[in-house]
Design an enzyme around this catalytic site. Structure first.
Site, PDB file in Angstrom:
ATOM      1  N   GLU A 169       3.136 -11.292  -3.056  1.00  0.00           N
ATOM      2  CA  GLU A 169       2.341 -11.035  -1.830  1.00  0.00           C
ATOM      3  C   GLU A 169       2.614 -13.155  -1.668  1.00  0.00           C
ATOM      4  O   GLU A 169       1.867 -13.531  -0.975  1.00  0.00           O
ATOM      5  CB  GLU A 169       1.488 -11.607  -2.009  1.00  0.00           C
ATOM      6  N   ASN A 210       7.084  -8.850  -5.095  1.00  0.00           N
ATOM      7  CA  ASN A 210       6.187  -7.730  -4.888  1.00  0.00           C
ATOM      8  C   ASN A 210       5.956  -8.419  -4.085  1.00  0.00           C
ATOM      9  O   ASN A 210       4.447  -8.778  -3.328  1.00  0.00           O
ATOM     10  CB  ASN A 210       5.515  -6.942  -6.349  1.00  0.00           C
ATOM     11  N   HIS A 246       1.435   0.646   0.675  1.00  0.00           N
ATOM     12  CA  HIS A 246       0.080   0.908   1.034  1.00  0.00           C
ATOM     13  C   HIS A 246      -0.155   1.578   2.449  1.00  0.00           C
ATOM     14  O   HIS A 246      -0.502   0.769   3.251  1.00  0.00           O
ATOM     15  CB  HIS A 246      -1.456   0.199   0.977  1.00  0.00           C
ATOM     16  N   GLU A 274       2.562   0.384  -5.847  1.00  0.00           N
ATOM     17  CA  GLU A 274       1.407  -0.007  -5.470  1.00  0.00           C
ATOM     18  C   GLU A 274       0.805   1.385  -4.476  1.00  0.00           C
ATOM     19  O   GLU A 274       0.396   1.658  -3.946  1.00  0.00           O
ATOM     20  CB  GLU A 274       1.140  -0.830  -5.074  1.00  0.00           C
ATOM     21  N   ASP A 276      -0.121   4.253  -2.426  1.00  0.00           N
ATOM     22  CA  ASP A 276      -1.906   5.074  -1.464  1.00  0.00           C
ATOM     23  C   ASP A 276      -1.470   4.765  -0.107  1.00  0.00           C
ATOM     24  O   ASP A 276      -0.603   5.206   0.122  1.00  0.00           O
ATOM     25  CB  ASP A 276      -2.841   4.009  -2.430  1.00  0.00           C
TER      26      ASP A 276
HETATM   27  O1  G3I Z   1     -14.884  -9.118 -12.182  1.00  0.00           O
HETATM   28  C1  G3I Z   1     -15.132  -8.778 -11.439  1.00  0.00           C
HETATM   29  C2  G3I Z   1     -16.873  -8.556 -11.573  1.00  0.00           C
HETATM   30  O2  G3I Z   1     -17.555  -9.144 -13.420  1.00  0.00           O
HETATM   31  C3  G3I Z   1     -17.153  -8.348 -10.782  1.00  0.00           C
HETATM   32  O3  G3I Z   1     -18.813  -7.823 -10.858  1.00  0.00           O
HETATM   33  C4  G3I Z   1     -17.594  -7.350  -9.646  1.00  0.00           C
HETATM   34  C5  G3I Z   1     -17.807  -7.561  -8.467  1.00  0.00           C
HETATM   35  O4  G3I Z   1     -17.354  -7.175  -7.298  1.00  0.00           O
HETATM   36  O5  G3I Z   1     -16.098  -7.563  -9.419  1.00  0.00           O
HETATM   37  C6  G3I Z   1     -15.330  -7.707  -9.787  1.00  0.00           C
HETATM   38  O6  G3I Z   1     -14.232  -8.295  -9.899  1.00  0.00           O
HETATM   39  C7  G3I Z   1     -13.513  -7.367  -9.040  1.00  0.00           C
HETATM   40  C8  G3I Z   1     -12.207  -7.418 -10.017  1.00  0.00           C
HETATM   41  O7  G3I Z   1     -11.045  -6.461  -8.948  1.00  0.00           O
HETATM   42  C9  G3I Z   1     -11.720  -6.523 -11.513  1.00  0.00           C
HETATM   43  O8  G3I Z   1     -12.409  -5.234 -10.684  1.00  0.00           O
HETATM   44  C10 G3I Z   1     -13.130  -8.403  -7.529  1.00  0.00           C
HETATM   45  O9  G3I Z   1     -14.478  -7.990  -7.065  1.00  0.00           O
HETATM   46  C11 G3I Z   1     -11.942  -6.864  -6.568  1.00  0.00           C
HETATM   47  O10 G3I Z   1     -12.134  -7.031  -5.962  1.00  0.00           O
HETATM   48  C12 G3I Z   1     -10.020  -6.790  -7.442  1.00  0.00           C
HETATM   49  O11 G3I Z   1     -10.042  -5.899  -6.809  1.00  0.00           O
HETATM   50  C13 G3I Z   1      -8.658  -5.233  -6.698  1.00  0.00           C
HETATM   51  C14 G3I Z   1      -8.034  -6.863  -5.308  1.00  0.00           C
HETATM   52  O12 G3I Z   1      -6.623  -6.286  -6.341  1.00  0.00           O
HETATM   53  C15 G3I Z   1      -7.345  -7.958  -6.195  1.00  0.00           C
HETATM   54  O13 G3I Z   1      -7.615  -7.949  -4.555  1.00  0.00           O
HETATM   55  C16 G3I Z   1      -8.286  -4.292  -7.115  1.00  0.00           C
HETATM   56  O14 G3I Z   1      -9.051  -3.865  -8.622  1.00  0.00           O
HETATM   57  C17 G3I Z   1      -6.559  -3.803  -7.319  1.00  0.00           C
HETATM   58  O15 G3I Z   1      -6.366  -2.822  -7.376  1.00  0.00           O
HETATM   59  C18 G3I Z   1      -5.573  -4.885  -6.482  1.00  0.00           C
HETATM   60  O16 G3I Z   1      -4.675  -4.778  -6.759  1.00  0.00           O
HETATM   61  C19 G3I Z   1      -4.226  -5.295  -5.497  1.00  0.00           C
HETATM   62  C20 G3I Z   1      -3.003  -6.184  -6.141  1.00  0.00           C
HETATM   63  O17 G3I Z   1      -2.784  -6.943  -7.486  1.00  0.00           O
HETATM   64  C21 G3I Z   1      -1.726  -6.313  -5.274  1.00  0.00           C
HETATM   65  N1  G3I Z   1      -1.462  -5.565  -3.999  1.00  0.00           N
HETATM   66  C22 G3I Z   1      -2.591  -5.305  -3.209  1.00  0.00           C
HETATM   67  C23 G3I Z   1      -3.502  -4.244  -4.631  1.00  0.00           C
HETATM   68  C24 G3I Z   1      -5.132  -3.455  -3.355  1.00  0.00           C
HETATM   69  O18 G3I Z   1      -5.496  -4.799  -3.485  1.00  0.00           O
END
Ligand code: G3I
Length: 469
Positions: A169, A210, A246, A274, A276
């Site tokens: 990104e 990506n 997406h 990715e 969906d």
């Molecule tokens: O690890 C913390 C945890 O300690 C805490 O309690 C919890 C509370 O919200 O958050 C946890 O972190 C989360 C993390 O995923 C791990 O689960 C974040 O809040 C959450 O925002 C994060 O989301 C991820 C996101 O990327 C961040 O931008 C998604 O799971 C993940 O699927 C998503 O993937 C991205 C790709 O990498 C890039 N392209 C877009 C895609 C979707 O956003």
């Protein structure tokens, strides 16, 4: 020797490198070496259908997913490529300077290897999920920190990954570079530097850029196109471009195929990384039909573009998707429902890949069901016994079945039932989630009826059809 061990060494660009005849020959050899009866089942998974066309079909998983047996059964059988959803990102792998933690990602790598899945590494350089120690570094120190991060992470997985999303990104929607820690410190040259550093650490992994919203032709994809062209002309190591995809229901850009083609014409591979397709909830039957058409269009587009190597869905089922948390009111974005039953999008994708007979069973989930009905003039109770006839312990089960017309569930015991009519799913409760091979569990429900008091039909456990006793 199994189909998988034979097919894994075959590169996903085999249809380019070896031609369709060679792919078919490898598949035929694999089938010939299988015990009778296995070839048909293997050939109907998304994974095997894609591989028979020279593509891969992948999914993203996070380490928590490893505890969900219904999810892992689907992932390990239906998908041939795995992308760790979060565990290879900078905030996990190097939370403090030069202090590395690969344990969470290593768990996913082990799962992939145990299931003969290949891996896409995601991601090395990204503005998000970036620890604050990086974003607060003096600009003069960012290059060294980035190169150290790439070198050590890529070296840890050297020789084990199919590809790396080296930079994720980098662009704003208008095609300008995102002003993140890397661009602010190094200008656009950070991209070439990151790619060269990754190549030096693992010469075998394919190196990708990506991004999202670059699927159609627009200012952002134009910027990516120009960057790729420039990097390739300078001899910077760049093997592919990932299109996150997406999508919003019914909104696949009309220029999707032409856009992929123009990138492939630059000499890079292209991949859907990715995928969906989000639906405004509740997901109606017509929305699911549109989603099926969208997924099939993505598959057909990849098949039609020489240089498109594969497709990865972001998450295994609807309850594993990031969509509901980020887009309130939207969801149902994957090919599997919350109980890992294949949705119309699954069947459409399989059909677009040349499969013809609908969803395939998930290996490991085999079952037998018996039921007893006690009916009166307008109501009935029903007791159902479910037996695990498979060879693996189920840690969580969902039994889907079709209620006869006119029956409406009013209460239940030992399972949660939803919805109350039609295609119903019974899910385990906390105390009866484990079902060992040969073990049985019973649940029941009370329902109203309008005359048809017969047993439900079409039972399937975690997506696999059951026999009825
Ligand atoms: O690890 C913390 C945890 O300690 C805490 O309690 C919890 C509370 O919200 O958050 C946890 O972190 C989360 C993390 O995923 C791990 O689960 C974040 O809040 C959450 O925002 C994060 O989301 C991820 C996101 O990327 C961040 O931008 C998604 O799971 C993940 O699927 C998503 O993937 C991205 C790709 O990498 C890039 N392209 C877009 C895609 C979707 O956003």
């Amino acid at each position: 020797m199994s189909v998988r061990t034979l097919r894994i060494p075959l590169p996903p660009y085999a249809r380019r490198a070896f031609g369709a005849a060679s792919v078919t020959a490898v598949a035929a050899l694999a089938a010939a070496l299988l015990p009778t009866g296995q070839a048909g089942a293997a050939d109907s998974t998304l994974r095997s259908l894609a591989e028979s066309k020279g593509l891969y079909f992948g999914t993203a998983m996070t380490q928590g997913d490893l505890n969900n047996s219904a999810l892992t059964a689907v992932a390990g059988s239906q998908f041939g490529m795995l992308t760790p959803g979060n565990e290879m990102k900078w905030d996990t792998t190097e939370p403090a300077r030069d202090s590395f933690n690969f344990a969470p990602a290593d768990r996913l790598v082990s799962f992939a290897q145990a299931n003969s899945m290949r891996l896409r590494g995601h991601t090395l350089v990204w503005h998000s999920q970036l620890p604050s120690w990086v974003s607060s570094l003096p600009t003069t120190q960012v290059r060294a920190a980035m190169e150290n991060h790439i070198t050590k992470e890529v070296a840890h997985y050297k020789g084990r990954l199919y590809s790396w999303d080296v930079v994720n990104e980098p662009f704003n929607e208008d095609g300008t570079f995102r002003s993140d820690a890397f661009y602010n410190a190094m200008g656009s040259g950070f991209v070439a530097d990151a790619l060269r550093t990754a190549r030096a650490a693992d010469p075998t992994a394919r190196l990708y850029l990506n991004d999202y919203n670059i699927e159609g032709q627009n200012p952002k994809s134009d910027a990516m196109y120009n960057l790729v062209k420039s990097l390739r002309s300078q001899g910077v190591p760049l093997d592919g471009v990932g299109f996150q995809a997406h999508f919003v229901l019914g909104q696949i850009p009309s220029t999707f195929k032409a856009n992929l083609q123009r990138f492939a014409a630059l000499g890079v591979n292209v991949a859907i990384t990715e995928l969906d397709d989000r639906i405004q909830l509740p997901a109606t039957a017509s929305a699911l039909a549109q989603q099926a058409s969208d997924y099939a269009a993505v598959v057909r587009t990849c098949l039609a573009v020489t240089g498109c190597v594969g497709i990865t869905q972001w998450g295994v089922g609807d309850s594993d998707s990031w969509i509901p948390g980020t887009f309130p009111g939207y969801g149902a974005a994957t090919m599997y429902d919350a109980n890992y039953r294949p949705k119309p999008a699954y069947t459409a994708s399989a059909t677009a890949l040349g499969g013809g007979s609908g969803p395939s069973p998930t290996p490991g989930a085999s079952c037998k069901v018996s039921g007893v009905v006690n009916a009166w003039n307008s109501g009935l109770t029903e007791d159902i016994t479910l037996t695990n006839t498979g060879s693996t312990t189920l840690n969580g089960w969902s039994l889907a079945f079709t209620l006869p017309a006119g029956q409406t569930v009013t209460s239940s015991w030992n399972a949660s039932l939803t919805p109350a009519t039609g295609e119903v799913t019974a899910g385990n409760l906390g105390y009866n989630s484990t079902l060992a091979p040969g073990a049985s569990t019973s649940f029941g429900f009370q329902a109203n009826h309008t005359g048809d008091t017969s047993l439900p039909a079409s039972f399937s456990l975690n997506g696999s059809p059951c026999t009825t006793a």
